[in-house]
Design a protein around this motif. Structure first.
Motif, short mmCIF file in Angstrom:
data_model
loop_
_atom_site.label_atom_id
_atom_site.label_comp_id
_atom_site.label_asym_id
_atom_site.label_seq_id
_atom_site.Cartn_x
_atom_site.Cartn_y
_atom_site.Cartn_z
N MET A 1 -21.23 23.08 123.30
CA MET A 1 -20.98 22.34 124.53
C MET A 1 -19.64 22.70 125.14
SD MET A 1 -21.28 18.26 124.92
CE MET A 1 -20.84 17.42 126.40
N ARG A 2 -18.72 23.23 124.38
CA ARG A 2 -17.44 23.59 124.95
C ARG A 2 -17.52 24.92 125.69
NH1 ARG A 2 -12.52 22.08 120.86
NH2 ARG A 2 -13.38 20.18 119.98
N GLY A 3 -18.50 25.77 125.38
CA GLY A 3 -18.49 27.11 125.93
C GLY A 3 -19.37 27.32 127.13
N GLU A 4 -20.55 26.72 127.20
CA GLU A 4 -21.49 26.97 128.27
C GLU A 4 -22.05 25.66 128.80
OE1 GLU A 4 -24.51 29.51 126.76
OE2 GLU A 4 -23.16 31.20 126.39
N PRO A 5 -22.52 25.65 130.05
CA PRO A 5 -23.17 24.44 130.57
C PRO A 5 -24.37 24.05 129.72
CG PRO A 5 -22.65 25.95 132.35
CD PRO A 5 -22.40 26.70 131.08
N THR A 70 -8.53 10.50 126.33
CA THR A 70 -8.87 11.42 125.25
C THR A 70 -10.05 12.33 125.58
OG1 THR A 70 -10.14 9.61 124.22
CG2 THR A 70 -7.91 10.02 123.39
N GLY A 71 -10.37 12.51 126.84
CA GLY A 71 -11.39 13.49 127.19
C GLY A 71 -12.10 13.18 128.48
N VAL A 72 -12.64 14.20 129.10
CA VAL A 72 -13.39 14.04 130.34
C VAL A 72 -14.49 15.09 130.39
CG1 VAL A 72 -11.83 15.56 131.67
CG2 VAL A 72 -13.16 13.79 132.86
N ALA A 73 -15.61 14.69 130.97
CA ALA A 73 -16.74 15.60 131.14
C ALA A 73 -17.35 15.35 132.51
CB ALA A 73 -17.78 15.40 130.04
N ARG A 115 -27.35 9.22 127.37
CA ARG A 115 -27.07 10.06 126.19
C ARG A 115 -25.90 9.49 125.38
NH1 ARG A 115 -25.21 16.33 126.29
NH2 ARG A 115 -25.06 16.63 124.04
N TYR A 116 -24.83 9.12 126.04
CA TYR A 116 -23.72 8.48 125.32
C TYR A 116 -24.15 7.15 124.70
CZ TYR A 116 -20.34 11.83 127.19
OH TYR A 116 -19.65 12.98 127.49
N PRO A 208 -14.05 13.03 119.67
CA PRO A 208 -15.39 13.58 119.41
C PRO A 208 -16.47 12.86 120.20
CG PRO A 208 -14.19 13.18 117.35
CD PRO A 208 -13.39 12.55 118.45
N ARG A 209 -16.21 11.64 120.64
CA ARG A 209 -17.23 10.88 121.38
C ARG A 209 -17.61 11.56 122.68
NH1 ARG A 209 -19.28 7.83 117.40
NH2 ARG A 209 -17.71 6.47 116.44
N ILE A 210 -16.65 12.21 123.34
CA ILE A 210 -16.93 12.83 124.64
C ILE A 210 -17.87 14.02 124.48
CG2 ILE A 210 -15.02 14.47 124.70
CD1 ILE A 210 -16.13 12.18 127.62
N LEU A 211 -17.99 14.54 123.26
CA LEU A 211 -18.88 15.66 123.03
C LEU A 211 -20.34 15.23 122.93
CD1 LEU A 211 -16.74 17.61 120.39
CD2 LEU A 211 -16.87 17.97 122.86
#
Length: 214
Positions: A1-5, A70-73, A115-116, A208-211
């Motif tokens: 998930m960090r590398g590609e849509p 601690t994160g954004v998507a 999903r979350y 890790p939750r944002i992942l």
């Protein structure tokens, strides 16, 4: 998930628009708004999401004492802009230990909030009973905003959902006991309206939750 849509609904790799389709495609869910790779939390990374967003970028502001960003998507492509945003914050839980929260703003059908939340999506649907009184209330963009507890979510989290500025507002909190935060009438700011104040957001380590891997 960090590398590609990826697919905001299931996390699977998505196929870019091409000769036979003008939309991003998931093998399971068909046309989707692509979930962009997650980057470590920083003021600069947050600024990029804010600039592209077509929906609110909600954050408790001021943050609860001791809490950090601690994160954004975001889901959406360069053509359509951000059609869903998710902001993670972490800090001391109201009953001890660490608490974590992900706030999602999304258009109908995107599926990132579900999903979350750990429920079948893309929208709250049968998990939401708005015929009863709301379970919590936040101030979102200066307006009182009722939220309802979502039934059927995994026991490790508390999930609330409502509508703000005409689109879904999800609040997903871990562990379940930290859902008490939602009864304190949190004030949520849309960071698109924050201007230079975005530079004051305190950043922590990537949650890790944002992942959204579980």
């Amino acid at each position: 998930m960090r590398g590609e849509p990826s697919c905001p609904k299931c996390g699977s790799r998505v196929r870019a628009p091409g000769l036979f389709s003008d939309s991003w495609q998931c093998a399971v869910h068909g046309a989707v708004q692509p979930l962009q790779p997650v980057v470590p939390p920083s003021v600069e990374g947050l600024g990029v999401i804010v600039a592209r967003a077509r929906v609110p970028v909600w954050m408790p502001w001021p943050l609860p004492i001791g809490w950090l960003f601690t994160g954004v998507a975001a889901a959406g492509d360069d053509r359509s802009g951000g059609r869903a945003t998710a902001v993670a914050c972490s800090g001391p839980g109201p009953v001890g230990g660490m608490g974590e929260m992900v706030l999602v703003a999304e258009e109908l059908g995107v599926g990132l909030g579900a999903r979350y939340a750990g429920i079948d999506g893309p929208d709250p649907g049968a998990y939401l009973n708005v015929s009863r009184s709301p379970d919590a209330k936040v101030i979102a963009g200066g307006r009182p905003t009722p939220l309802w507890h979502v039934s059927g979510a995994p026991e490790d989290r508390a999930v609330f959902v409502g509508e703000a500025r005409g689109i879904w507002l999800w609040a997903v909190v871990w562990p379940e006991q930290s859902g008490l935060l939602m009864y304190e009438e949190l004030v949520l700011a849309d960071l698109r309206d924050a201007g230079a104040e975005v530079e004051l957001v305190p950043c922590g380590a990537l949650s890790p939750r944002i992942l959204a891997t579980d």
